[in-house]
Design an enzyme around this catalytic site. Structure first.
Site, PDB file in Angstrom:
ATOM      1  N   TYR A   1       0.815  -1.214   0.000  1.00  0.00           N
ATOM      2  CA  TYR A   1       0.000   0.000   0.000  1.00  0.00           C
ATOM      3  C   TYR A   1       0.850   1.267   0.000  1.00  0.00           C
ATOM      4  CZ  TYR A   1      -3.953  -3.093   1.111  1.00  0.00           C
ATOM      5  OH  TYR A   1      -4.909  -4.078   1.085  1.00  0.00           O
TER       6      TYR A   1
ATOM      7  N   ASP B   1      -5.298  -6.558   5.911  1.00  0.00           N
ATOM      8  CA  ASP B   1      -6.488  -5.860   5.427  1.00  0.00           C
ATOM      9  C   ASP B   1      -7.565  -6.879   5.065  1.00  0.00           C
ATOM     10  OD1 ASP B   1      -8.191  -3.917   4.433  1.00  0.00           O
ATOM     11  OD2 ASP B   1      -7.166  -3.751   2.501  1.00  0.00           O
TER      12      ASP B   1
ATOM     13  N   LYS C   1       3.367 -15.372   2.855  1.00  0.00           N
ATOM     14  CA  LYS C   1       3.279 -16.177   1.628  1.00  0.00           C
ATOM     15  C   LYS C   1       4.730 -16.536   1.275  1.00  0.00           C
ATOM     16  CE  LYS C   1       1.045 -17.949  -1.903  1.00  0.00           C
ATOM     17  NZ  LYS C   1       0.129 -19.114  -1.780  1.00  0.00           N
TER      18      LYS C   1
ATOM     19  N   ASP D   1      -3.083 -18.071   2.307  1.00  0.00           N
ATOM     20  CA  ASP D   1      -4.250 -18.736   1.711  1.00  0.00           C
ATOM     21  C   ASP D   1      -4.819 -19.778   2.676  1.00  0.00           C
ATOM     22  OD1 ASP D   1      -1.835 -20.038   1.265  1.00  0.00           O
ATOM     23  OD2 ASP D   1      -2.264 -20.615  -0.792  1.00  0.00           O
TER      24      ASP D   1
ATOM     25  N   ASP E   1     -11.141  -8.321   7.467  1.00  0.00           N
ATOM     26  CA  ASP E   1     -12.540  -8.285   7.022  1.00  0.00           C
ATOM     27  C   ASP E   1     -13.170  -9.668   7.173  1.00  0.00           C
ATOM     28  OD1 ASP E   1     -12.345  -5.615   6.262  1.00  0.00           O
ATOM     29  OD2 ASP E   1     -13.450  -5.938   4.395  1.00  0.00           O
TER      30      ASP E   1
HETATM   31  C1  IPM Z   1      -9.013  -0.601   6.123  1.00  0.00           C
HETATM   32  C2  IPM Z   1      -9.433  -0.047   4.789  1.00  0.00           C
HETATM   33  C3  IPM Z   1      -8.299   0.802   4.247  1.00  0.00           C
HETATM   34  C4  IPM Z   1      -7.085  -0.082   4.144  1.00  0.00           C
HETATM   35  C5  IPM Z   1      -8.588   1.485   2.892  1.00  0.00           C
HETATM   36  C6  IPM Z   1      -9.829   2.337   2.972  1.00  0.00           C
HETATM   37  C7  IPM Z   1      -7.410   2.261   2.385  1.00  0.00           C
HETATM   38  O1  IPM Z   1      -9.775  -1.074   3.924  1.00  0.00           O
HETATM   39  O2  IPM Z   1      -8.717   0.185   7.037  1.00  0.00           O
HETATM   40  O3  IPM Z   1      -8.970  -1.821   6.251  1.00  0.00           O
HETATM   41  O4  IPM Z   1      -6.970  -0.844   3.203  1.00  0.00           O
HETATM   42  O5  IPM Z   1      -6.249  -0.042   5.023  1.00  0.00           O
HETATM   43 MG    MG Z   2      -9.892  -2.956   4.842  1.00  0.00          MG
END
Ligand code: IPM
Ligand code: MG
Length: 361
Positions: free
Chosen positions: A146, A251, A195, A227, A255
């Site tokens: 990133y 990231d 990985k 994975d 989620d």
């Molecule tokens: C998070 C979000 C951010 C990230 C985005 C919005 C840049 O997805 O905080 O997880 O990828 O870090």
């Molecule tokens: Mg995120």
């Protein structure tokens, strides 16, 4: 105690959930005798609309001047919002990446806990959810893909895009230390996710993590490929205590981890530097589709405020009070739309904030 907090309401549901988090914080401060001063700053689309950029130098200075930063969420609908017609470095997300870098917030803590009250909302099979889980993802936040060099250009009539993934050993060591330190306060297990069967950055990651592990003989370290980890999170989430991983893997996995808790609307996060300073935000996004309808779940932001009290101010009792208020309100059957199940009482964002604040006595 005097608490000097900079708030970033942001976009989408951000302003609504920040309002409720402030409500709960204010009640906590009143009960425990603290004094909070807030300063709101603009970031993301809200800042683009006013200043043309997602984060101004003044806003960064205001964030730096605070003891801690509490954030809602930023960003809009990526297909319909005009913010996404702008060049990438002027879009809402660039503001978030910039503030993380400017404040050196390299350690992102994302706890994912299955509340027994929400077991019904957990999408996993009952045999799995019955075991419960309590993990913490320690995500590296200011390096890797990133933040690497990137470009898009045409070569010999062919469009080509390049992103670079770089880690040096110092960046890996400091996040590994954070991961092991927090494991010492928990169940003393670190799963380092990489990985390493493909990537050089992952092979260095693994080496440095092993070096750091030498200083923590009580902590069990295991390595897992990303994975496989994605699969294990839905197969057997109870095996995890601390998941230590690089930026992009963290990231994605966070989620996934939040979804198995039943709702991404429950997951708090803290982004820390080497001092007590931190930026606290829910792990979810700005949910523009439900913004302004009083249906968002403010709990992740309220729990982020609790993390702020704990990590930036050492106010453990107060943080416990907020976390217990969340548990109590859930066990009384109150739910926002995202976590509703049969027999529960559906409440909006504001009412959930009122209930949580009233629960702090
Ligand atoms: C998070 C979000 C951010 C990230 C985005 C919005 C840049 O997805 O905080 O997880 O990828 O870090
Ligand atoms: Mg995120």
């Amino acid at each position: 105690m005097k608490l000097n907090i900079t708030c970033i309401p942001g976009d989408g549901i951000g302003p609504e959930i920040i309002t409720e988090a402030k409500k709960v914080l204010n009640k906590t401060a009143a009960v425990y005798g603290h004094e909070i001063t807030y300063k709101d700053i603009l970031m993301g689309g809200a800042s683009i609309d006013v200043h043309g950029v997602p984060l101004t130098d003044e806003a960064i200075a205001d964030a730096k001047a605070a003891d801690a930063v509490l954030m809602g969420s930023i960003g809009g609908n990526t297909t319909t919002s005009p913010w996404y017609q702008l060049p990438p470095e002027k879009r809402p997300e660039a503001g978030l990446l910039k503030i993380r870098k400017e404040l050196n917030l390299f350690a992102n803590l994302r706890p994912a806990v299955l509340y027994s009250e929400l077991a019904d909302a957990c999408p996993l099979k009952k045999e799995i959810s019955d075991q419960g889980f309590d993990m913490l993802i320690m995500r590296e936040l200011t390096g890797g893909l990133y933040f690497g060099d990137r470009y898009t250009r045409e070569e010999n009539g062919v469009r080509k895009a390049v992103d670079t993934l770089t880690y040096d050993e110092n960046e890996i060591r400091r996040i590994a230390i954070k991961g092991f330190d927090i494991a010492m306060k928990r169940r003393k297990k670190v799963t380092s996710v990489d990985k390493a069967n493909v990537l050089d950055s992952s092979r260095l990651w693994r080496k440095v993590v092993e070096e750091v592990a030498q200083d923590y003989p009580e902590v069990t370290l295991e390595h897992m490929l990303v994975d496989n980890c994605a699969m294990q999170l839905v197969k057997d989430p109870a095996q995890f205590d601390v998941i230590l991983t690089e930026n992009m893997f963290g990231d994605i996995l966070s989620d996934e981890a939040s979804m198995v808790t039943g709702s991404i609307g429950m997951l708090a996060s803290a982004s820390l530097n080497d001092t007590k300073f931190g930026l606290y935000e829910p792990s979810h996004g700005s949910a523009p589709d439900i913004a302004g309808q009083d249906i968002a779940n403010p709990i992740a932001t309220v729990l982020s405020a609790a993390m702020m009290l704990r990590y930036s101010f050492d106010l453990d009792k107060e943080a416990d009070a907020i976390e217990n208020a969340v548990k109590n309100i859930l066990s009384k059957g109150y739910r926002t739309a995202d976590i509703i199940s049969d027999g529960c009482t559906r409440v909006g964002c504001r009412e959930m904030g009122d209930l949580l604040a009233d629960e702090i006595k």
